[in-house]
Design a protein around this motif. Structure first.
Motif, short mmCIF file in Angstrom:
data_model
loop_
_atom_site.label_atom_id
_atom_site.label_comp_id
_atom_site.label_asym_id
_atom_site.label_seq_id
_atom_site.Cartn_x
_atom_site.Cartn_y
_atom_site.Cartn_z
N ILE A 2 1.00 -1.15 -0.02
CA ILE A 2 0.08 0.02 0.02
C ILE A 2 0.96 1.43 -0.17
N VAL A 3 2.02 1.15 0.80
CA VAL A 3 2.91 2.34 0.91
C VAL A 3 3.26 2.62 -0.57
N SER A 20 0.79 4.06 -2.80
CA SER A 20 0.16 5.17 -2.50
C SER A 20 1.40 6.69 -2.67
N ILE A 21 2.41 6.11 -2.68
CA ILE A 21 3.58 7.19 -2.82
C ILE A 21 3.33 7.54 -4.52
N LEU A 48 0.88 7.20 -6.37
CA LEU A 48 -0.51 7.82 -6.44
C LEU A 48 -0.33 9.35 -5.99
N GLY A 49 0.06 9.42 -5.02
CA GLY A 49 0.32 10.92 -4.48
C GLY A 49 0.99 11.73 -5.55
N ILE A 50 2.17 11.17 -6.05
CA ILE A 50 2.91 11.99 -7.10
C ILE A 50 2.05 12.20 -8.39
#
Lengths: 109, 481
Positions: free
Chosen positions: A19-20, A23-24, A26-28
Motif C-alpha cells: 500500500i505504501v 500510495s507514493i 498515486l500521490g505524485i
C-alpha cells in the motif's frame, strides 16, 4: 535483519508495504497536475487529510486502562490535537475554496 | 456482518482521500473534493469509535474521554478556522499541521509506555530485559513515528511564530553543522535503541524525543521568510509520514493511505516550489537562505543609488492613458488587506478601456498560490491572473507595471548578480515594460533581506505608502478624471 525478515515474511506487514509503495506513486501522480492557483488550498486540504492520525489517537484513548491517568490525559490531548488538525484543516480549506465558488456564481448571474 | 463494516469504511475513507486530492487539483471540483475527503474522514472516525476491536475482540472504552476530546477539538478548530484573516492563512495551516505532528508524537509516547511498563518486574526476575520482548517492527514504528511527529510539531510551531512575527530569524555560526550533528545523534541513538535494547531504553527514548523537538526548532529557526512556504509544505509531508507510521502501528490501511498520500504529495509540492525558486531541497534543509551572512554581504557591498518618486496624480494619469497595465502583487498587498481596493482600481481602469492583468509569481506572498487566494477573495476573475511565464511574455507590450508590495520576485539581481543569494531564481521581468511603478511602504529591503536594485533603475518610479491607502487614493484620483 529481524526487521527486514518480518517485513517480507509477515503477510499483513507485506500488504501494508505494498500500500505504501502504491500510495507514493498515486500521490505524485495526483499532485503533479495541479495548477499553481490551487497550491495553497491543496496544501491546506492535504494538511487536513493527514489529520487521519486522529484514528490512532482514538484507538490509543479507547484502549487506555481507566486508572492510568497519564495515558488517559496524553490520549485525550492527542484526540483534541488530532481533531483540531482535521476539523480546522477542512474548514480553512473550505473557506479558501468558497471564494473561488462565489466568484463563479457571480459571473453566471 | 458487522466485522466487514470497519474494513469497508476504511476502504471508503481511503478512496475518498484519493478522490478528494484529485478533485482538489481542479478549480471546478476543488470545493467538492474537500467535502468528499471530509465525509470520508468522518466515516472512518465514527467507524473506528464504534466498531474497532483489538485482537482479543475487545471494543474501545473511555467514550466520555473520546467524545470530550472530539467536541472540544471540533469547536476550537471551527472557530479558529472561521475567524482567521485571509492574510493569516499560512500561519493557520502551519499551526494545524503542528497539531497533527503533536498527535502522532503523543500516540508514540503512549504506545511506548504501554509496551514497556507493567511487565518489567516479571522480566527482571527472569533476568531478561523487558525491551527485548518488543517486536522489532513495532519498536521501529513507534520510535520513528515519534521522531518525525516531534520534528514536525516543533518546526510547525516555529514556522507559525515566524510568520506572524512573534519569532525573529535566529542563526549563529556553525548552526548547519550543529543541525547535521543533531540529526546524526538522533539517528544513531534510534538505531542503538532498536538493535541493542539496553536497560536504560526508557531514558534514551525520552532523550531522543527531546533531541527531536530541539532539532525541529533549530531546523526552522534560521530559515528566512522567503523559504517559509517550502518549509511548511515540507513539514506538511513530514506529518503525513508520521501518520503513516501510525498506520503501520495499528495495521490501519486508512491511516496508511492518507498519511503516505500526503507525504508524497507534500514532497512533490515542496520540490515544485523549490524549482520555482531555483534552489535545491538540500539547501533549504540545511537552512541557509536569508541567513545574516548571505543577506548582509550582498546588501552591504552595494552603494545605495538614487531613486525617484512619483506622485499619485501622475500615477493615475499614466495608468488612465495606458493601454495595458499589469499589477504585480506581493505580501505587502496581503498585509495591507488591499485586495478589494486593488479590484476596484482594476474595474475603474477597465471602464477607461485599459486592459488590466495580474502577474503572479509562484512564490509571491508567504505560500504558493497565496496571491491567487487573496485576489479571489476580492472577486478578481481567474483569467486575469497570469502565471509567471505568460506574464513575462506579455511584459514587452505592457505600458505600466504596477508593483504592489512585491520585492524579491522582481529583483533583477536574481538574473544579473551571481553573488546574490537569490541568483538564478526566475523573476518577473518587469523592466521589459515601458514604465515601472513600485508601491512600498519604505525603502527597506524585502523579506529575504536583500537590497533591490530595481528601485534605482531609470525606468522605475517609487510610490510610497500603505498599499490600501495608495490604491484608494488612486481610485479617487481616477474617478475625477
Amino acid at each position: 535483519m529481524d526487521f527486514l525478515n518480518n517485513l517480507f515474511s509477515d503477510p499483513a506487514t507485506y500488504r501494508l508495504l505494498t500500500i505504501v509503495i502504491l500510495s507514493i506513486f498515486l500521490g505524485i501522480e495526483v499532485i503533479s497536475r495541479v495548477p499553481s492557483v490551487l497550491h495553497t488550498p491543496l496544501m491546506s486540504g492535504a494538511n487536513a487529510i493527514h489529520g487521519v492520525v486522529i484514528i490512532g489517537a482514538i484507538i490509543v484513548m479507547g484502549q487506555a486502562p481507566s486508572d492510568d491517568y497519564v495515558a488517559l490525559i496524553l490520549g485525550f490531548l492527542a484526540v483534541v490535537l488530532g481533531t483540531l488538525n482535521v476539523v480546522g484543516g477542512f474548514v480553512v480549506t473550505d473557506r479558501m475554496l468558497e471564494m473561488f465558488d462565489k466568484k463563479k456564481k457571480g459571473k453566471k448571474a | 456482518m458487522t466485522q466487514i463494516l470497519l474494513p469497508l469504511s476504511y476502504l471508503i475513507g481511503s478512496v475518498t482521500f484519493i478522490m478528494g486530492l484529485k478533485m482538489l487539483s481542479h478549480p471546478d471540483s476543488a470545493r467538492k473534493g474537500n467535502m468528499v475527503a471530509a465525509v470520508g474522514m468522518t466515516i472512518a472516525i465514527i467507524a473506528t469509535i464504534f466498531l474497532y476491536t483489538d485482537e482479543a475482540g475487545n471494543k474501545l472504552g473511555n467514550y466520555a474521554w473520546i467524545f470530550g476530546g472530539l467536541i472540544i477539538g471540533s469547536i476550537v478548530g471551527t472557530l479558529a478556522a472561521k475567524k482567521v484573516q485571509m492574510t493569516a492563512m499560512p500561519e493557520m495551516v502551519s499551526l494545524f499541521n503542528g497539531m497533527g505532528g503533536a498527535c502522532a508524537m503523543l500516540i508514540s509516547i503512549i504506545e511506548f509506555k504501554h509496551h514497556t511498563t507493567g511487565v518489567s518486574e516479571l522480566y527482571e526476575e527472569a533476568g531478561a530485559s523487558v525491551f527485548s520482548t518488543i517486536p522489532g517492527t513495532l519498536f521501529i514504528t513507534i520510535i520513528v513515528g515519534m521522531v518525525i511527529g516531534s520534528v514536525s510539531f516543533a518546526g510547525s510551531i516555529i514556522a507559525w511564530g515566524k510568520l506572524n512575527g512573534k519569532i525573529k530569524d535566529f542563526s549563529f555560526n556553525g548552526q548547519h553543522i550543529l543541525n547535521l550533528l543533531l540529526l546524526g545523534v538522533i539517528t544513531a541513538l534510534t538505531c542503538y535503541i532498536i538493535i541493542s535494547r539496553p536497560d536504560n531504553t526508557t531514558m534514551l527514548f525520552y532523550s531522543v524525543l527531546a533531541l527531536a523537538l530541539v532539532y525541529g526548532i533549530f531546523f526552522v529557526l534560521p530559515i528566512g521568510g522567503a523559504d517559509m512556504p517550502v518549509v511548511i509544505s515540507l513539514l506538511n509531508s513530514f506529518t503525513g509520514v508520521a501518520a503513516a507510521f501510525g498506520g503501520f502501528l495499528y495495521n490501519n490501511p486508512v491511516m496508511l493511505t492518507g498519511g503516505i498520500l500526503v507525504g508524497s504529495a507534500g514532497t512533490i509540492l515542496t520540490i515544485l516550489m523549490c524549482k520555482a525558486m531555483n534552489r535545491s531541497l538540500k539547501n533549504v534543509l540545511i537552512g541557509s537562505f536569508g541567513g545574516n551572512k548571505a543577506g548582509g554581504g550582498a546588501a552591504g557591498s552595494k552603494e545605495q543609488g538614487t531613486y525617484k518618486e512619483i506622485s499619485l496624480n501622475d500615477t493615475a494619469t499614466l495608468m488612465a492613458y495606458a493601454s495595458k497595465v499589469m499589477i504585480i502583487p506581493g505580501y505587502g498587498l496581503a498585509v495591507a488587506q488591499a485586495q478589494h481596493a486593488c479590484h476596484e482600481l482594476e474595474k475603474l481602469l477597465n471602464e477607461k478601456d485599459v486592459e488590466v492583468s495580474y502577474g503572479i509569481h509562484p512564490v509571491a506572498g508567504r505560500m504558493p498560490g497565496h496571491m491567487n487566494v487573496l485576489l479571489a477573495e476580492a472577486d478578481v476573475s481567474y483569467d486575469k491572473l497570469l502565471e509567471m511565464e505568460d506574464a513575462n511574455d506579455q511584459m514587452g507590450s505592457t505600458n505600466v507595471v504596477f508593483i504592489l508590495g512585491a520585492n524579491d520576485v522582481v529583483n533583477p539581481a536574481a538574473k544579473e548578480d551571481p553573488s546574490s543569494p537569490i541568483y538564478g531564481m526566475p523573476i518577473l521581468e518587469v523592466e521589459k515594460a515601458e514604465h515601472v511603478i513600485v508601491n512600498k511602504r519604505s525603502m527597506k529591503p524585502g523579506y529575504a533581506g536583500i537590497e533591490n536594485e530595481l528601485f534605482f533603475r531609470p525606468k522605475t518610479s517609487m510610490l510610497f505608502g500603505d498599499a490600501k491607502k495608495v490604491l484608494q487614493d488612486l481610485v479617487a484620483e481616477l474617478k475625477q478624471m
